[in-house]
Structure formats: C-alpha cells, structure tokens
Design a protein around this motif. Sequence first.
Motif, PDB file in Angstrom:
ATOM      1  N   ALA A 138     -34.697  -0.730  58.925  1.00  0.00           N
ATOM      2  CA  ALA A 138     -34.952  -0.949  57.495  1.00  0.00           C
ATOM      3  C   ALA A 138     -35.902  -2.135  57.315  1.00  0.00           C
ATOM      4  CB  ALA A 138     -33.642  -1.202  56.757  1.00  0.00           C
ATOM      5  N   ALA A 139     -35.678  -3.203  58.089  1.00  0.00           N
ATOM      6  CA  ALA A 139     -36.555  -4.375  58.034  1.00  0.00           C
ATOM      7  C   ALA A 139     -37.953  -4.032  58.521  1.00  0.00           C
ATOM      8  CB  ALA A 139     -35.972  -5.507  58.873  1.00  0.00           C
ATOM      9  N   ALA A 140     -38.051  -3.247  59.596  1.00  0.00           N
ATOM     10  CA  ALA A 140     -39.365  -2.847  60.121  1.00  0.00           C
ATOM     11  C   ALA A 140     -40.128  -2.028  59.093  1.00  0.00           C
ATOM     12  CB  ALA A 140     -39.189  -2.057  61.416  1.00  0.00           C
ATOM     13  N   SER A 141     -39.421  -1.179  58.355  1.00  0.00           N
ATOM     14  CA  SER A 141     -40.080  -0.344  57.359  1.00  0.00           C
ATOM     15  C   SER A 141     -40.625  -1.177  56.206  1.00  0.00           C
ATOM     16  CB  SER A 141     -39.109   0.714  56.819  1.00  0.00           C
ATOM     17  OG  SER A 141     -38.195   0.176  55.877  1.00  0.00           O
ATOM     18  N   TYR A 142     -40.068  -2.369  56.005  1.00  0.00           N
ATOM     19  CA  TYR A 142     -40.581  -3.256  54.961  1.00  0.00           C
ATOM     20  C   TYR A 142     -42.013  -3.670  55.273  1.00  0.00           C
ATOM     21  CZ  TYR A 142     -40.156  -6.530  51.076  1.00  0.00           C
ATOM     22  OH  TYR A 142     -40.321  -7.175  49.864  1.00  0.00           O
ATOM     23  N   ASN A 143     -42.350  -3.641  56.559  1.00  0.00           N
ATOM     24  CA  ASN A 143     -43.692  -4.025  56.986  1.00  0.00           C
ATOM     25  C   ASN A 143     -44.687  -2.879  56.889  1.00  0.00           C
ATOM     26  OD1 ASN A 143     -45.603  -4.257  59.743  1.00  0.00           O
ATOM     27  ND2 ASN A 143     -45.522  -6.097  58.478  1.00  0.00           N
ATOM     28  N   CYS A 144     -44.297  -1.697  57.309  1.00  0.00           N
ATOM     29  CA  CYS A 144     -45.287  -0.595  57.336  1.00  0.00           C
ATOM     30  C   CYS A 144     -44.901   0.602  56.479  1.00  0.00           C
ATOM     31  CB  CYS A 144     -45.554  -0.150  58.772  1.00  0.00           C
ATOM     32  SG  CYS A 144     -44.172   0.645  59.600  1.00  0.00           S
ATOM     33  N   GLY A 145     -43.772   0.523  55.784  1.00  0.00           N
ATOM     34  CA  GLY A 145     -43.399   1.590  54.861  1.00  0.00           C
ATOM     35  C   GLY A 145     -42.406   2.581  55.440  1.00  0.00           C
ATOM     36  N   ASN A 154     -26.139  -8.366  46.111  1.00  0.00           N
ATOM     37  CA  ASN A 154     -26.709  -7.025  46.279  1.00  0.00           C
ATOM     38  C   ASN A 154     -26.193  -6.292  47.513  1.00  0.00           C
ATOM     39  OD1 ASN A 154     -29.004  -6.331  44.228  1.00  0.00           O
ATOM     40  ND2 ASN A 154     -29.279  -8.511  44.668  1.00  0.00           N
ATOM     41  N   GLY A 155     -25.328  -6.924  48.301  1.00  0.00           N
ATOM     42  CA  GLY A 155     -24.775  -6.274  49.478  1.00  0.00           C
ATOM     43  C   GLY A 155     -25.767  -6.133  50.623  1.00  0.00           C
ATOM     44  N   VAL A 156     -26.686  -7.087  50.731  1.00  0.00           N
ATOM     45  CA  VAL A 156     -27.681  -7.085  51.807  1.00  0.00           C
ATOM     46  C   VAL A 156     -27.370  -8.250  52.742  1.00  0.00           C
ATOM     47  CG1 VAL A 156     -30.145  -7.396  52.341  1.00  0.00           C
ATOM     48  CG2 VAL A 156     -29.439  -5.992  50.386  1.00  0.00           C
ATOM     49  N   PRO A 157     -27.408  -8.039  54.067  1.00  0.00           N
ATOM     50  CA  PRO A 157     -27.061  -9.111  55.014  1.00  0.00           C
ATOM     51  C   PRO A 157     -27.875 -10.380  54.810  1.00  0.00           C
ATOM     52  CG  PRO A 157     -27.180  -7.010  56.156  1.00  0.00           C
ATOM     53  CD  PRO A 157     -27.687  -6.768  54.756  1.00  0.00           C
ATOM     54  N   ASP A 158     -27.219 -11.509  55.056  1.00  0.00           N
ATOM     55  CA  ASP A 158     -27.818 -12.821  54.847  1.00  0.00           C
ATOM     56  C   ASP A 158     -29.081 -13.033  55.690  1.00  0.00           C
ATOM     57  OD1 ASP A 158     -27.351 -15.634  53.656  1.00  0.00           O
ATOM     58  OD2 ASP A 158     -27.596 -16.063  55.793  1.00  0.00           O
ATOM     59  N   ASP A 159     -29.163 -12.386  56.854  1.00  0.00           N
ATOM     60  CA  ASP A 159     -30.322 -12.568  57.740  1.00  0.00           C
ATOM     61  C   ASP A 159     -31.646 -12.178  57.086  1.00  0.00           C
ATOM     62  OD1 ASP A 159     -28.940 -13.647  59.819  1.00  0.00           O
ATOM     63  OD2 ASP A 159     -28.929 -11.846  61.071  1.00  0.00           O
ATOM     64  N   PHE A 160     -31.590 -11.415  56.010  1.00  0.00           N
ATOM     65  CA  PHE A 160     -32.842 -10.991  55.377  1.00  0.00           C
ATOM     66  C   PHE A 160     -33.560 -12.136  54.664  1.00  0.00           C
ATOM     67  CE2 PHE A 160     -31.312  -6.773  56.284  1.00  0.00           C
ATOM     68  CZ  PHE A 160     -32.499  -6.089  56.560  1.00  0.00           C
ATOM     69  N   LYS A 161     -32.911 -13.282  54.546  1.00  0.00           N
ATOM     70  CA  LYS A 161     -33.628 -14.441  54.007  1.00  0.00           C
ATOM     71  C   LYS A 161     -34.758 -14.837  54.961  1.00  0.00           C
ATOM     72  CE  LYS A 161     -30.281 -17.770  55.896  1.00  0.00           C
ATOM     73  NZ  LYS A 161     -29.067 -18.545  55.558  1.00  0.00           N
ATOM     74  N   TYR A 162     -34.594 -14.524  56.246  1.00  0.00           N
ATOM     75  CA  TYR A 162     -35.648 -14.844  57.214  1.00  0.00           C
ATOM     76  C   TYR A 162     -36.796 -13.838  57.140  1.00  0.00           C
ATOM     77  CZ  TYR A 162     -32.034 -17.965  58.946  1.00  0.00           C
ATOM     78  OH  TYR A 162     -31.079 -18.941  59.032  1.00  0.00           O
ATOM     79  N   LEU A 163     -36.508 -12.625  56.665  1.00  0.00           N
ATOM     80  CA  LEU A 163     -37.604 -11.688  56.382  1.00  0.00           C
ATOM     81  C   LEU A 163     -38.452 -12.243  55.243  1.00  0.00           C
ATOM     82  CD1 LEU A 163     -37.490  -7.832  56.160  1.00  0.00           C
ATOM     83  CD2 LEU A 163     -38.481  -9.130  54.284  1.00  0.00           C
ATOM     84  N   CYS A 164     -37.797 -12.857  54.273  1.00  0.00           N
ATOM     85  CA  CYS A 164     -38.519 -13.490  53.164  1.00  0.00           C
ATOM     86  C   CYS A 164     -39.438 -14.593  53.682  1.00  0.00           C
ATOM     87  CB  CYS A 164     -37.506 -14.053  52.167  1.00  0.00           C
ATOM     88  SG  CYS A 164     -38.223 -14.808  50.706  1.00  0.00           S
ATOM     89  N   VAL A 165     -38.964 -15.348  54.676  1.00  0.00           N
ATOM     90  CA  VAL A 165     -39.795 -16.390  55.290  1.00  0.00           C
ATOM     91  C   VAL A 165     -40.993 -15.762  55.993  1.00  0.00           C
ATOM     92  CG1 VAL A 165     -39.867 -18.250  56.992  1.00  0.00           C
ATOM     93  CG2 VAL A 165     -37.815 -17.938  55.595  1.00  0.00           C
ATOM     94  N   ALA A 166     -40.747 -14.690  56.749  1.00  0.00           N
ATOM     95  CA  ALA A 166     -41.822 -14.028  57.481  1.00  0.00           C
ATOM     96  C   ALA A 166     -42.862 -13.432  56.541  1.00  0.00           C
ATOM     97  CB  ALA A 166     -41.245 -12.931  58.379  1.00  0.00           C
ATOM     98  N   GLU A 167     -42.428 -12.998  55.371  1.00  0.00           N
ATOM     99  CA  GLU A 167     -43.351 -12.376  54.417  1.00  0.00           C
ATOM    100  C   GLU A 167     -44.212 -13.394  53.680  1.00  0.00           C
ATOM    101  OE1 GLU A 167     -44.238  -9.310  53.434  1.00  0.00           O
ATOM    102  OE2 GLU A 167     -43.098  -8.405  55.066  1.00  0.00           O
ATOM    103  N   GLY A 168     -43.586 -14.351  53.011  1.00  0.00           N
ATOM    104  CA  GLY A 168     -44.337 -15.233  52.118  1.00  0.00           C
ATOM    105  C   GLY A 168     -44.214 -16.708  52.396  1.00  0.00           C
ATOM    106  N   ASN A 169     -43.570 -17.086  53.541  1.00  0.00           N
ATOM    107  CA  ASN A 169     -43.407 -18.505  53.867  1.00  0.00           C
ATOM    108  C   ASN A 169     -42.735 -19.294  52.754  1.00  0.00           C
ATOM    109  OD1 ASN A 169     -44.613 -18.535  56.514  1.00  0.00           O
ATOM    110  ND2 ASN A 169     -46.592 -18.278  55.520  1.00  0.00           N
TER     111      ASN A 169
END
Length: 307
Positions: free
Chosen positions: A187-194, A110-125
């Motif tokens: 973009a990552a911060a907006s995932y938290n509060c919109g 999807n062309g999204v940086p690999d680091d966003f896998k850690y956002l997935c961890v922060a969201e749903g463990n």
Amino acid sequence: MTATNKSIIYFSLGLITGIFVISQLAFRENNKKEKDKKQPTTQNAPQIFLPQLPAEISFAGEKVPLDRWEVREAFDRELLYNYNSPGHISYLLKLSKRFFPAIEQRLKENGVPDDFKYLCVAEGNLQNLSSKVGATGFWQFMSYTGPGYNLEINDNVDERFDVMKSTDAACKYLKQAYAKFGNWTVAAASYNCGMGRVNDLSTFQQTKYYYDLQLPEETNKYIFRILTFKYLMGNSKEMGYMVDDENGYKPFEARSVTVSSSIPNLAQWALQNGTNYKMLKILNPWMRDRSLKVNPGKSYEVRLPRK
C-alpha cells in the motif's frame, strides 16, 4: 695564461656548477615536500563512520526480510545517504516535534499504522513543498488526484497545504490500497507509483509481496527510504542526533475561528482579528490568495494566534 690562472678558472667554474646543481636538487626537494603536504594521508584524512543496520526492523507491523542480501543492501544504501546528511536529519527531527503529534493523532483516528508518519517525511520532508511535476504539500498530492480524496483545490483555496486535511486524504488512499493489496508495505509502495501500476506489475509477477516485486526504480527505493527515516528518527539519540523537546520546534499555539462569509481583504481582516497577514498565512497556508471566497453554505476553519 699561466697554469695557476687556469687552475683558478677551472676551480671557479666547478664551484659555480656544483652550487647550481645543489640548488636545483634542494628546490626539487622543497617542491616535493610542499606537494606531499597537500596530499591527504590515511593518518590525517577525516574519518567516515558507517551506520550499522539494525538486527531487525518492521514497517506497519510487517517484518523486513533483512536476511536477504538484496534487501539488506537496498536498506544500507538509503541509510548511508541519509545518515551522512546530519543537517537534514537534524532539521527533520526539529520539525517532527511540531508536526508529529497531530499527524500521529490523525493516523490513529483513521485506523492507519503510526509508521506512515515516516512516509509523510519521505514525501514532503514535513514541509509544504511543491515538486517539479506539481505534487504539493506534506503528502505530495497532485491537483487532479486531491479532489478524489476530499481536498478542495482551486486558485483561492488549496487544501493540499492543510496538514490535517491532507493527512486525512492520505489515510483514505492508504486504506483503499490496503484493501486492494492486503498488506501495508505494498500500500505504501503504491503511494509512490499508483495503485494501477502496482496492480499491473503484481499481477504479471504473480505476487503481492513487496520484497519479491520488481517495481520502478524510484519505488524500489521508496520503502527503504521510509525505513531509513523510521530507523534514524526513531533512534535519534543512539544515532548521535541530540534533538529533544527543548531544542525542537514547538507546535503552533493557535485558536480556530469559523468563517462562513467571504473576506475581500485578508490583510485587513487579520489586523481586525489581532494578528497580521504574515502570521495568518503561516498558520493557514491553504489560503492561496489575498482574499477568501466563501460560497453559500460553505465555511472554513481559520487558525489565528492564541490570545
């Protein structure tokens, strides 16, 4: 009474009084020793090790300004809390062996940086959890936002529980946010509060640089929580976590079956296909009922244990 008798009586009283005083002093001393034993000292107190912040770290290729004291302390806070939860981090590392390979592939496609896998961890463990407010799945979508990102959500099917489809949905959101704000951190911060909330705050504060923005308290901590998981999980051996491919959880070995007609009884269908209802639900948590309704022209990919 003779003088001799009086002397004997006085001597006896003095002896008894002396014995009583000495016994009281000894009792107090013993009590003091017992209390001292119960009080921890600096010599026998457990040692608490403090993790060291890295000299530098980045998120999605964007450098974190650790030379700023408020940035360092915000990162340090999250690192302290999570580093000293070894059971939690060890479990995440075990789960990552199962889920990271597929998530990493989806992010790349999807062309999204690999680091966003850690956002997935922060969201749903790395688990299909549901929050008190109704956010659900690995990527914690709300029921009213999921359909806007191609997730089917109803009483029969809830694709927020499908790791791959929800990862695609998260990628769609993040790419929209990146296009709006111009950097992955916001973009990552907006995932938290919109996106709307971040846009209002960034417009008022006249900046789109995350580390200059004053955001809601939870969002202020959010990026540093993601960075903490990146640091701890990306350097697990150096941080003392001995989880590797051998003791981590293995990816599910499954085959895919296309289903284009309704299944009235999933338990019976599972048995007919060489498995059981429990395993069917484990491999397909997006199935939310005992049956599967398939509308005309619609089909689903159902995972079954590999033969």
